[in-house]
Structures are given as C-alpha cells and as structure tokens.
Design a protein around this motif. Structure first.
Motif, PDB file in Angstrom:
ATOM      1  N   LEU A 111       0.811  -1.212   0.000  1.00 14.26           N
ATOM      2  CA  LEU A 111       0.000   0.000   0.000  1.00 14.26           C
ATOM      3  C   LEU A 111       0.849   1.270   0.000  1.00 14.26           C
ATOM      4  O   LEU A 111       0.355   2.354  -0.309  1.00 14.26           O
ATOM      5  N   GLU A 112       2.135   1.109   0.333  1.00 13.98           N
ATOM      6  CA  GLU A 112       3.000   2.289   0.435  1.00 13.98           C
ATOM      7  C   GLU A 112       4.193   2.249  -0.515  1.00 13.98           C
ATOM      8  O   GLU A 112       4.678   3.295  -0.954  1.00 13.98           O
ATOM      9  N   GLU A 113       4.666   1.049  -0.832  1.00 11.47           N
ATOM     10  CA  GLU A 113       5.909   0.946  -1.596  1.00 11.47           C
ATOM     11  C   GLU A 113       5.711   0.546  -3.056  1.00 11.47           C
ATOM     12  O   GLU A 113       6.669   0.451  -3.812  1.00 11.47           O
ATOM     13  N   VAL A 114       4.455   0.281  -3.439  1.00 13.62           N
ATOM     14  CA  VAL A 114       4.167  -0.116  -4.819  1.00 13.62           C
ATOM     15  C   VAL A 114       2.966   0.693  -5.306  1.00 13.62           C
ATOM     16  O   VAL A 114       2.047   0.997  -4.538  1.00 13.62           O
ATOM     17  N   ASP A 115       2.948   1.033  -6.571  1.00 14.93           N
ATOM     18  CA  ASP A 115       1.829   1.758  -7.161  1.00 14.93           C
ATOM     19  C   ASP A 115       0.880   0.751  -7.820  1.00 14.93           C
ATOM     20  O   ASP A 115       1.074   0.361  -8.973  1.00 14.93           O
ATOM     21  N   LEU A 116      -0.126   0.303  -7.057  1.00 17.62           N
ATOM     22  CA  LEU A 116      -1.088  -0.660  -7.579  1.00 17.62           C
ATOM     23  C   LEU A 116      -2.166   0.076  -8.370  1.00 17.62           C
ATOM     24  O   LEU A 116      -2.839   0.973  -7.849  1.00 17.62           O
ATOM     25  N   VAL A 117      -2.346  -0.316  -9.626  1.00 15.22           N
ATOM     26  CA  VAL A 117      -3.298   0.364 -10.510  1.00 15.22           C
ATOM     27  C   VAL A 117      -4.164  -0.680 -11.207  1.00 15.22           C
ATOM     28  O   VAL A 117      -3.833  -1.868 -11.245  1.00 15.22           O
ATOM     29  N   GLN A 118      -5.274  -0.230 -11.756  1.00 10.72           N
ATOM     30  CA  GLN A 118      -6.135  -1.139 -12.507  1.00 10.72           C
ATOM     31  C   GLN A 118      -5.956  -0.928 -13.998  1.00 10.72           C
ATOM     32  O   GLN A 118      -6.231   0.148 -14.520  1.00 10.72           O
ATOM     33  N   VAL A 119      -5.489  -1.977 -14.655  1.00 16.97           N
ATOM     34  CA  VAL A 119      -5.404  -1.989 -16.117  1.00 16.97           C
ATOM     35  C   VAL A 119      -6.065  -3.291 -16.554  1.00 16.97           C
ATOM     36  O   VAL A 119      -5.711  -4.373 -16.065  1.00 16.97           O
ATOM     37  N   GLU A 120      -7.026  -3.200 -17.454  1.00 17.58           N
ATOM     38  CA  GLU A 120      -7.772  -4.374 -17.890  1.00 17.58           C
ATOM     39  C   GLU A 120      -6.825  -5.430 -18.475  1.00 17.58           C
ATOM     40  O   GLU A 120      -5.820  -5.098 -19.106  1.00 17.58           O
ATOM     41  N   THR A 121      -7.158  -6.703 -18.241  1.00 15.39           N
ATOM     42  CA  THR A 121      -6.261  -7.812 -18.589  1.00 15.39           C
ATOM     43  C   THR A 121      -5.693  -7.724 -20.004  1.00 15.39           C
ATOM     44  O   THR A 121      -4.476  -7.830 -20.209  1.00 15.39           O
ATOM     45  N   SER A 122      -6.548  -7.533 -20.989  1.00 12.48           N
ATOM     46  CA  SER A 122      -6.090  -7.538 -22.381  1.00 12.48           C
ATOM     47  C   SER A 122      -5.169  -6.361 -22.708  1.00 12.48           C
ATOM     48  O   SER A 122      -4.417  -6.403 -23.688  1.00 12.48           O
ATOM     49  N   ALA A 123      -5.213  -5.330 -21.865  1.00 21.96           N
ATOM     50  CA  ALA A 123      -4.374  -4.152 -22.125  1.00 21.96           C
ATOM     51  C   ALA A 123      -3.042  -4.201 -21.377  1.00 21.96           C
ATOM     52  O   ALA A 123      -2.160  -3.367 -21.628  1.00 21.96           O
ATOM     53  N   CYS A 124      -2.895  -5.183 -20.494  1.00 20.78           N
ATOM     54  CA  CYS A 124      -1.687  -5.225 -19.656  1.00 20.78           C
ATOM     55  C   CYS A 124      -0.410  -5.452 -20.465  1.00 20.78           C
ATOM     56  O   CYS A 124       0.598  -4.756 -20.268  1.00 20.78           O
ATOM     57  N   VAL A 125      -0.433  -6.427 -21.348  1.00 18.19           N
ATOM     58  CA  VAL A 125       0.782  -6.753 -22.095  1.00 18.19           C
ATOM     59  C   VAL A 125       1.207  -5.603 -23.016  1.00 18.19           C
ATOM     60  O   VAL A 125       2.389  -5.205 -23.009  1.00 18.19           O
ATOM     61  N   PRO A 126       0.300  -5.021 -23.814  1.00 16.79           N
ATOM     62  CA  PRO A 126       0.705  -3.859 -24.621  1.00 16.79           C
ATOM     63  C   PRO A 126       1.246  -2.715 -23.767  1.00 16.79           C
ATOM     64  O   PRO A 126       2.213  -2.042 -24.165  1.00 16.79           O
ATOM     65  N   ALA A 127       0.628  -2.524 -22.576  1.00 13.63           N
ATOM     66  CA  ALA A 127       1.099  -1.443 -21.702  1.00 13.63           C
ATOM     67  C   ALA A 127       2.501  -1.733 -21.186  1.00 13.63           C
ATOM     68  O   ALA A 127       3.336  -0.813 -21.075  1.00 13.63           O
ATOM     69  N   MET A 128       2.790  -2.982 -20.879  1.00 11.45           N
ATOM     70  CA  MET A 128       4.141  -3.338 -20.429  1.00 11.45           C
ATOM     71  C   MET A 128       5.145  -3.183 -21.570  1.00 11.45           C
ATOM     72  O   MET A 128       6.276  -2.730 -21.356  1.00 11.45           O
ATOM     73  N   GLN A 129       4.755  -3.548 -22.774  1.00 11.69           N
ATOM     74  CA  GLN A 129       5.654  -3.425 -23.920  1.00 11.69           C
ATOM     75  C   GLN A 129       5.969  -1.965 -24.250  1.00 11.69           C
ATOM     76  O   GLN A 129       7.050  -1.655 -24.745  1.00 11.69           O
ATOM     77  N   LYS A 130       5.037  -1.070 -23.929  1.00 10.96           N
ATOM     78  CA  LYS A 130       5.251   0.359 -24.169  1.00 10.96           C
ATOM     79  C   LYS A 130       5.948   1.050 -22.995  1.00 10.96           C
ATOM     80  O   LYS A 130       6.270   2.238 -23.086  1.00 10.96           O
ATOM     81  N   GLY A 131       6.159   0.315 -21.910  1.00 11.65           N
ATOM     82  CA  GLY A 131       6.799   0.904 -20.748  1.00 11.65           C
ATOM     83  C   GLY A 131       5.851   1.713 -19.879  1.00 11.65           C
ATOM     84  O   GLY A 131       6.281   2.417 -18.957  1.00 11.65           O
ATOM     85  N   GLU A 132       4.537   1.600 -20.124  1.00 14.12           N
ATOM     86  CA  GLU A 132       3.544   2.322 -19.330  1.00 14.12           C
ATOM     87  C   GLU A 132       3.158   1.556 -18.071  1.00 14.12           C
ATOM     88  O   GLU A 132       2.522   2.102 -17.170  1.00 14.12           O
ATOM     89  N   LEU A 133       3.515   0.301 -18.026  1.00 14.91           N
ATOM     90  CA  LEU A 133       3.192  -0.587 -16.912  1.00 14.91           C
ATOM     91  C   LEU A 133       4.384  -1.495 -16.680  1.00 14.91           C
ATOM     92  O   LEU A 133       5.044  -1.909 -17.639  1.00 14.91           O
ATOM     93  N   ASP A 134       4.660  -1.806 -15.412  1.00 15.13           N
ATOM     94  CA  ASP A 134       5.863  -2.588 -15.122  1.00 15.13           C
ATOM     95  C   ASP A 134       5.580  -4.067 -14.836  1.00 15.13           C
ATOM     96  O   ASP A 134       6.440  -4.921 -15.084  1.00 15.13           O
ATOM     97  N   ALA A 135       4.411  -4.371 -14.324  1.00 19.41           N
ATOM     98  CA  ALA A 135       4.074  -5.760 -14.008  1.00 19.41           C
ATOM     99  C   ALA A 135       2.564  -5.881 -13.911  1.00 19.41           C
ATOM    100  O   ALA A 135       1.840  -4.886 -13.799  1.00 19.41           O
ATOM    101  N   ALA A 136       2.068  -7.129 -13.950  1.00 23.02           N
ATOM    102  CA  ALA A 136       0.619  -7.350 -13.859  1.00 23.02           C
ATOM    103  C   ALA A 136       0.353  -8.729 -13.272  1.00 23.02           C
ATOM    104  O   ALA A 136       1.107  -9.680 -13.504  1.00 23.02           O
ATOM    105  N   LEU A 137      -0.730  -8.811 -12.530  1.00 18.57           N
ATOM    106  CA  LEU A 137      -1.190 -10.110 -12.025  1.00 18.57           C
ATOM    107  C   LEU A 137      -2.106 -10.721 -13.080  1.00 18.57           C
ATOM    108  O   LEU A 137      -3.118 -10.123 -13.454  1.00 18.57           O
TER     109      LEU A 137
END
Length: 368
Positions: free
Chosen positions: A203-229
């Motif tokens: 809750l303090e050391e990580v920026d948890l955000v909501q990105v829809e599942t299908s958009a996670c991989v493109p976002a990581m490839q663009k550097g807009e997202l670092d990881a996803a569950l």
C-alpha cells in the motif's frame, strides 16, 4: 327279629345313598377344574394381546431420522441455484455434469450473473466457487456469505515483460503494477499478499493500478506498466513465446496460496443445514475429481465450453492446480488471509481475527 332286619336293610340303603353322592361329587370336580383352567388361559391370552398392543414401535434408523429432518427444511425439494463459472472455478458446473448433485438428491440449475459475491450474498444463488481473496472483506462488511470448504491452490502469478530488468519483487518498489479486476478486489488482494510475503508494503511501496487484462501486455511493452497479475492459463502462450516472464506466483513453495473456495449464502446454510451439506458434498467431489483426472476434466471442459485453447496447454495448467483442498488446509489459509488483511488494513470493521473466523468459516460436507 323282624325289626332288626328292617334296621339292617335301612342301614344298607343309607350307605349306598352316601356312596353314590360321593361319586357324583368326584365326577364334577375335574369338569369344574377344566372350566377354571380354560378361564385362566383366556385371561392370560388377553393380557398377552394387551401387552403386544402396548409395545413401542421399532426405533428409526439414522438415515430415516435424517430424511425426516431434511423434509422439514425450507429448500427441501426446491431447485438450488449455483453460479455458472468456467476455468479453474468450474467445479460447480462439473458437479452437475457428473451427476453429483443428483446423487445427493438435489435439483439444481446454473445462474449467469456479473458478480458472484452479490449473487450469493443476496441468496440469488446458494453456492459459488470463487476467489477467496475477494470474499473476506465483503463478508466483514455485512455480505451474507460463509466459506464451507476449499477448491484449489494456485491460478495466478505476477508477470513482467520478458526483456524487462525486473527479477524480483524488490525491483518493483515504486513501480506500476496492475491488478486487472480492480482496487480492493481479488487481484488487488492477491497482489498485496505476494508483495507482503517479500516484506514489501504493497500500500505504500508499490503503485497498484487497474489496467484491464487484455491491455496489460501492450502497456508493459510500451513501458507504461511494469508488471501485472495474470492467470497462468492466460499468460501460458506468452511465456512460451518469450513475451512474458513469471516473477512471483501463488504456487511458489514459500507462498502456496489457495486461490478458490466454496462459499454459500449464510442464511441458506443456517436454515437448510442438511441441504447445504449435500450441496457441499457434490461440489467437493467435483473438485476432487478434477484434481485426480486433469485430462478427463479438460476434455469435458473443452466440450462444454468451460475453457478454451490448446488441450495440452490446459492439461498442463490444470495439473498444476492443487484441487481438492482439505478443511484443515482451507481453515489455515482463511485464517492467514484474515490476519494479513487485518495487518495490512484491508479489513477495517474489526481488528479481531477470531471474530471474523467465527462468522466466515463454516465447514460442510466431504469429497468422500
């Protein structure tokens, strides 16, 4: 002389008269005794018949007593509704396909809805198989839901782009990590516990955000997202082709987290304990069968549209899940989650784990 003769003759006559009288009396005594014996016999027979009439009926068997009790429940003979599901939470569907509900004497139908928590909490459905991580908080906030048993371990992991520099969760401090189904829901809670297991405050050391599942991989490839569950089945092909890399998993030996459980509406369980037990039996048997027969389970799920994609991929995925969780394991997992949520501030209505366990944990049924 003549007088003497008369006296002798009179004496003889009297003697004979007395003799005949005595004989007559002796002949009547056996008859009288026989009559008395007959009367006594009839009296005893009457008493015996009365005794037989007063005998208590034979005691009922435990099965007969349970049947009588079951017939008094509000939902006896009524149609039970389960939340239609797919993938790793398909045990409720599989139980019907394999006839396990019918074996328990239950009539069922599937219900399709958007929220399993809302559906079971309002008694729209009586049973669900869903993520334990998303049930604890709503239950502490008044949702009428109880956990009756476990379904399986595993299912989801944290993924990063294969060419990213991130190797551990320590590397993700201060980074953006997606919890696809929303803040406060199962993905968020699972991710929070994965970071917490490595000593990182999610809750303090990580920026948890909501990105829809299908958009996670493109976002990581663009550097807009670092990881996803993501679910391991969803990420399977992208791991194989080098797009994604798994960094932490619910199935890691030091974590080994249960993913899904079997939950029911609390009021339904309270008012229909026998029906609820039979319902739990059926779902637990289905979950156990899926774990013991992953290939047959996958074939059935592919046929019924409960999963999609390559058969071998599905078999490998479902074989990795630990289906058929014991009540002891489920209780331990539930308590661990409750204590972690309290410590992380995810549960706010009470700070006592025993209180939460008291109204949330209600084990029922068996896979045997």
């Amino acid at each position: 002389m003549n007088n003497l003769k008369r006296l002798v003759a009179l004496g003889l006559v009297l003697c004979m008269a007395f003799a005949f009288a005595a004989c007559g009396q002796k002949e009547q005594e056996p008859a009288q005794n026989a009559a008395n014996t007959t009367t006594e016999t009839k009296t005893e027979e009457t008493k015996t018949e009365e005794t037989k009439t007063e005998e208590k009926p034979a005691e009922k068997t435990p099965e007969e007593l349970e049947q009588e009790a079951w017939e008094k429940e509000p939902m006896y003979g009524q149609t039970i509704r389960y939340m239609l599901s797919d993938g790793c939470s398909s045990a409720v569907n599989i139980a019907e396909l394999l006839g396990y509900y019918e074996d328990e004497g239950l009539k069922v139908e599937g219900f399709k809805g958007d929220s399993d928590i809302e559906a079971v909490g309002t008694n729209t459905v009586q049973v669900i198989v869903g993520h334990l991580a998303k049930q604890v908080v709503p239950a502490t906030n008044g949702v009428d839901l109880v956990v009756v048993g476990g379904a399986h371990f595993g299912c989801k992991s944290l993924y990063v782009a294969a060419d990213s520099p991130y190797q551990t969760l320590e590397d993700l401090k201060g980074k953006k990590v997606s919890t696809p189904n929303g803040i406060g829901k199962s993905d968020y809670n699972i991710t929070a516990r994965l970071f917490d297991a490595d000593g990182i405050n999610p809750l303090e050391e990580v920026d948890l955000v909501q990105v829809e599942t299908s958009a996670c991989v493109p976002a990581m490839q663009k550097g807009e997202l670092d990881a996803a569950l993501l679910t391991d089945l969803y990420a399977y092909d992208m791991v194989k082709d080098g797009t994604l890399r798994k960094i932490r998993s619910m199935l890691d030996e030091d974590i080994d987290d249960m993913c899904c459980d079997i939950s029911m509406n609390g009021t339904f369980v309270k008012e229909n304990p026998i029906t609820a037990t039979k319902l739990a039996n059926a779902v637990k048997k289905a979950s156990q069968w899926m774990g013991e027969n992953p290939e047959e389970a996958v074939d059935l799920m592919l046929k019924e549209g409960l999963t999609a994609g390559d058969r071998d991929k599905n078999i490998e995925y479902f074989s990795s899940l630990r289906c058929g969780v014991s009540d002891e394991e489920c209780e331990k997992q539930l308590r661990d989650i409750v204590e972690d949520y309290l410590r992380l501030g995810l549960c706010t209505t009470t700070d006592d784990a025993d209180t939460i366990m008291g109204y949330l944990w209600h084990p029922l049924g068996s896979a045997d």
